[in-house]
Scaffold this motif. Structure first.
Motif, PDB file in Angstrom:
ATOM      1  N   UNK A 126       0.723  -1.684  -0.314  1.00  0.00           N
ATOM      2  CA  UNK A 126       0.067  -0.068   0.202  1.00  0.00           C
ATOM      3  C   UNK A 126       0.804   1.268  -0.014  1.00  0.00           C
ATOM      4  N   UNK A 127       2.339   0.899   0.356  1.00  0.00           N
ATOM      5  CA  UNK A 127       3.034   2.558   0.399  1.00  0.00           C
ATOM      6  C   UNK A 127       3.830   2.689  -0.937  1.00  0.00           C
ATOM      7  N   UNK A 128       3.389   1.956  -1.982  1.00  0.00           N
ATOM      8  CA  UNK A 128       4.164   1.267  -2.703  1.00  0.00           C
ATOM      9  C   UNK A 128       2.664   2.723  -3.886  1.00  0.00           C
ATOM     10  N   UNK A 129       1.410   2.824  -2.724  1.00  0.00           N
ATOM     11  CA  UNK A 129       0.403   2.825  -4.494  1.00  0.00           C
ATOM     12  C   UNK A 129       0.692   4.774  -5.506  1.00  0.00           C
ATOM     13  N   UNK A 130       0.805   4.974  -5.988  1.00  0.00           N
ATOM     14  CA  UNK A 130       0.454   6.372  -6.397  1.00  0.00           C
ATOM     15  C   UNK A 130      -0.825   7.018  -6.587  1.00  0.00           C
ATOM     16  N   UNK A 131      -1.023   7.595  -5.448  1.00  0.00           N
ATOM     17  CA  UNK A 131      -1.829   8.243  -4.641  1.00  0.00           C
ATOM     18  C   UNK A 131      -3.166   8.953  -6.091  1.00  0.00           C
ATOM     19  N   UNK A 132      -4.370   9.104  -5.797  1.00  0.00           N
ATOM     20  CA  UNK A 132      -4.979  10.392  -5.847  1.00  0.00           C
ATOM     21  C   UNK A 132      -5.615  11.543  -5.234  1.00  0.00           C
ATOM     22  N   UNK A 133      -5.810  12.424  -5.385  1.00  0.00           N
ATOM     23  CA  UNK A 133      -5.978  13.496  -3.412  1.00  0.00           C
ATOM     24  C   UNK A 133      -7.942  13.265  -4.391  1.00  0.00           C
ATOM     25  N   UNK A 134      -8.460  13.257  -3.227  1.00  0.00           N
ATOM     26  CA  UNK A 134      -9.826  12.996  -3.047  1.00  0.00           C
ATOM     27  C   UNK A 134     -10.645  14.170  -2.086  1.00  0.00           C
ATOM     28  N   UNK A 135     -11.469  14.739  -2.249  1.00  0.00           N
ATOM     29  CA  UNK A 135     -12.141  16.147  -1.703  1.00  0.00           C
ATOM     30  C   UNK A 135     -13.062  16.263  -1.811  1.00  0.00           C
ATOM     31  N   UNK A 136     -14.712  15.704  -1.341  1.00  0.00           N
ATOM     32  CA  UNK A 136     -15.542  16.130  -0.820  1.00  0.00           C
ATOM     33  C   UNK A 136     -16.332  16.841   0.216  1.00  0.00           C
ATOM     34  N   UNK A 137     -17.082  18.160   0.598  1.00  0.00           N
ATOM     35  CA  UNK A 137     -17.392  18.400   1.198  1.00  0.00           C
ATOM     36  C   UNK A 137     -17.445  17.947   2.683  1.00  0.00           C
ATOM     37  N   UNK A 138     -17.634  16.360   3.222  1.00  0.00           N
ATOM     38  CA  UNK A 138     -17.236  16.134   3.985  1.00  0.00           C
ATOM     39  C   UNK A 138     -16.179  15.360   4.521  1.00  0.00           C
ATOM     40  N   UNK A 139     -15.006  15.570   3.588  1.00  0.00           N
ATOM     41  CA  UNK A 139     -13.864  15.461   3.833  1.00  0.00           C
ATOM     42  C   UNK A 139     -12.800  14.802   2.983  1.00  0.00           C
ATOM     43  N   UNK A 140     -11.740  15.081   2.950  1.00  0.00           N
ATOM     44  CA  UNK A 140     -10.232  14.985   2.032  1.00  0.00           C
ATOM     45  C   UNK A 140      -9.493  14.030   2.060  1.00  0.00           C
ATOM     46  N   UNK A 141      -8.540  13.494   1.673  1.00  0.00           N
ATOM     47  CA  UNK A 141      -8.170  12.907   2.123  1.00  0.00           C
ATOM     48  C   UNK A 141      -7.286  11.963   0.599  1.00  0.00           C
ATOM     49  N   UNK A 142      -6.765  11.128  -0.072  1.00  0.00           N
ATOM     50  CA  UNK A 142      -6.074  10.178  -0.707  1.00  0.00           C
ATOM     51  C   UNK A 142      -6.873   8.857  -0.950  1.00  0.00           C
ATOM     52  N   UNK A 143      -6.844   8.472  -2.310  1.00  0.00           N
ATOM     53  CA  UNK A 143      -7.053   7.401  -1.947  1.00  0.00           C
ATOM     54  C   UNK A 143      -7.488   6.578  -3.620  1.00  0.00           C
ATOM     55  N   UNK A 144      -7.144   5.026  -4.038  1.00  0.00           N
ATOM     56  CA  UNK A 144      -7.484   4.588  -5.140  1.00  0.00           C
ATOM     57  C   UNK A 144      -7.939   3.020  -5.050  1.00  0.00           C
ATOM     58  N   UNK A 145      -8.973   2.893  -5.769  1.00  0.00           N
ATOM     59  CA  UNK A 145      -9.169   1.101  -5.830  1.00  0.00           C
ATOM     60  C   UNK A 145      -8.382   0.206  -5.932  1.00  0.00           C
ATOM     61  N   UNK A 146      -8.528  -0.870  -5.805  1.00  0.00           N
ATOM     62  CA  UNK A 146      -7.430  -1.669  -6.012  1.00  0.00           C
ATOM     63  C   UNK A 146      -7.727  -2.874  -6.726  1.00  0.00           C
ATOM     64  N   UNK A 147      -8.854  -2.625  -7.311  1.00  0.00           N
ATOM     65  CA  UNK A 147      -9.388  -3.809  -8.852  1.00  0.00           C
ATOM     66  C   UNK A 147      -8.276  -4.154  -9.421  1.00  0.00           C
ATOM     67  N   UNK A 148      -7.765  -2.993 -10.221  1.00  0.00           N
ATOM     68  CA  UNK A 148      -6.857  -3.324 -11.186  1.00  0.00           C
ATOM     69  C   UNK A 148      -5.781  -3.279 -10.262  1.00  0.00           C
ATOM     70  N   UNK A 149      -4.829  -3.413  -9.813  1.00  0.00           N
ATOM     71  CA  UNK A 149      -2.903  -3.911 -10.060  1.00  0.00           C
ATOM     72  C   UNK A 149      -2.663  -4.801  -9.187  1.00  0.00           C
ATOM     73  N   UNK A 150      -2.203  -5.420 -10.218  1.00  0.00           N
ATOM     74  CA  UNK A 150      -1.721  -6.897 -10.605  1.00  0.00           C
ATOM     75  C   UNK A 150      -1.861  -7.350  -9.260  1.00  0.00           C
ATOM     76  N   UNK A 151      -0.519  -6.256  -8.052  1.00  0.00           N
ATOM     77  CA  UNK A 151       0.134  -7.250  -6.895  1.00  0.00           C
ATOM     78  C   UNK A 151      -1.167  -6.878  -6.146  1.00  0.00           C
ATOM     79  N   UNK A 152      -2.448  -6.307  -6.056  1.00  0.00           N
ATOM     80  CA  UNK A 152      -3.603  -6.469  -5.403  1.00  0.00           C
ATOM     81  C   UNK A 152      -4.098  -7.644  -5.442  1.00  0.00           C
ATOM     82  N   UNK A 153      -4.167  -7.796  -7.280  1.00  0.00           N
ATOM     83  CA  UNK A 153      -4.916  -9.246  -7.435  1.00  0.00           C
ATOM     84  C   UNK A 153      -4.251 -10.245  -7.075  1.00  0.00           C
ATOM     85  N   UNK A 154      -2.828 -10.813  -7.038  1.00  0.00           N
ATOM     86  CA  UNK A 154      -2.560 -11.792  -6.341  1.00  0.00           C
ATOM     87  C   UNK A 154      -2.743 -11.538  -4.870  1.00  0.00           C
TER      88      UNK A 154
END
Length: 331
Positions: A35-63
């Motif tokens: 998880x520490x190797x992920x290239x993150x995308x910032x996400x912000x809405x009216x009630x939160x701010x963080x960085x997030x990624x969906x792991x579905x298409x990342x080969x290492x997490x698929x394994x």
């Protein structure tokens, strides 16, 4: 892969449970590292701010999240909810840095998502670092029911509804907070095993603590409870007895206190927590119960180290029996 321990029961209006030791050390270490190797995308809405990624298409997490993993996680999570959940669940990774926060929300949506589990991947986290998961009794952030540190291999599991209010306090640490969010959907057309209407599939932390104490009095290493457990379900007391070849110690005669031929006492011969009848009456008021706890010794002898009154209640009410078994570790 999953060997969680409940920190609290979802009773008394609580919408979920804190859990610890969620994954095996091998799975946790892989997740913690990748998880520490992920290239993150910032996400912000009216009630939160963080960085997030969906792991579905990342080969290492698929394994890591292969079919065997998904089957075991779906089965384990489903048993907790007494439901059948789909194995094709979603997993997202979150990273929060100083100043990030998540305000009060419920996760309720119209996407058919029914259950959620968070797992935190952080070492040596302190309350001064912020990022504390708050579970709330209402939509007010001051109406706190529980506060949970995002520590190593800890998590929270809950049903998504209009009352599943929760939040994450702002990060104040100079280090990131990492977590995984597992989102499950109910699998329609199939029914869960009826045993899960009476039992939870995970042991309760306070029961494990008591089991350590009991085991220590019986010359069983307390390190035994640091190893993974196995969960077994028995249709009745005869199946339980057959599983152990009748070789069980520290249990009431016939697995019940109903005939008064057995009494549960402490090392002083006292019953400071009430008579056996009183304790069983108290247990009977719970919607579901954590499993009884056994140790399988190297001699093949089994020791009941926690849950004798739950065992008696199950036998007396003609319900199935759920037991977790730890294999004895020697010093």
């Amino acid at each position: 892969m999953m060997n969680p321990i409940l920190v609290n029961l979802p009773e008394g209006g609580r919408f979920g449970s804190a859990i610890t030791q969620v994954f095996s050390p091998e799975i946790y270490d892989s997740l913690h590292r990748e998880v520490r190797k992920i290239e993150w995308e910032e996400a912000q809405q009216y009630f939160y701010r963080q960085r997030e990624r969906n792991l579905a298409e990342m080969p290492v997490f698929q394994d890591i999240f292969d079919r065997k993993f998904r089957s075991q996680v779906a089965s384990t999570v489903g048993a907790y909810f007494a439901e059948v959940v789909d194995e094709d669940f979603d997993v997202a990774a979150h990273k929060m840095i100083a100043g990030d926060y998540i305000g009060v929300h419920t996760d309720e949506n119209d996407l058919g998502e029914t259950f959620r589990m968070t797992v935190t991947l952080n070492e040596n986290w302190k309350k001064e670092d912020g990022g504390i998961l708050l579970t709330l009794k209402s939509g007010k952030v001051t109406d706190v029911d529980g506060a949970w540190l995002p520590s190593r291999n800890n998590g929270f599991i809950f049903g998504i509804s209009e009352v599943s209010h929760h939040a994450v306090t702002p990060i104040s640490a100079d280090k990131p907070r990492y977590s995984l969010i597992f989102t499950f959907k109910r699998a329609f057309g199939r029914s869960a095993l009826s045993v899960w209407n009476f039992w939870y599939p995970f042991p309760l932390k306070s029961d494990i603590d008591e089991a350590r104490y009991t085991a220590g009095k019986m010359n069983i290493s307390v390190k035994t409870f640091d190893s993974p457990y196995s969960c077994y379900v028995f249709g009745d007391s005869r199946e339980l007895s057959a599983f152990m070849d009748g070789n069980l110690r520290n249990a009431p005669r016939g697995f019940t206190y109903a005939d008064s031929t057995s009494r549960n006492v402490d090392e002083f011969g006292e019953q400071p927590r009430g008579t056996d009848k009183q304790r069983i009456e108290k247990i009977s008021k719970f919607k579901r119960l954590p499993p009884i706890c056994l140790v399988r010794r190297h001699s093949s002898e089994y020791i009941l180290v926690n849950g004798s009154h739950r065992l008696s209640h199950a036998v007396d009410s003609s319900n199935p029996i759920c037991a977790i078994v730890f294999d004895e570790l020697l010093e």
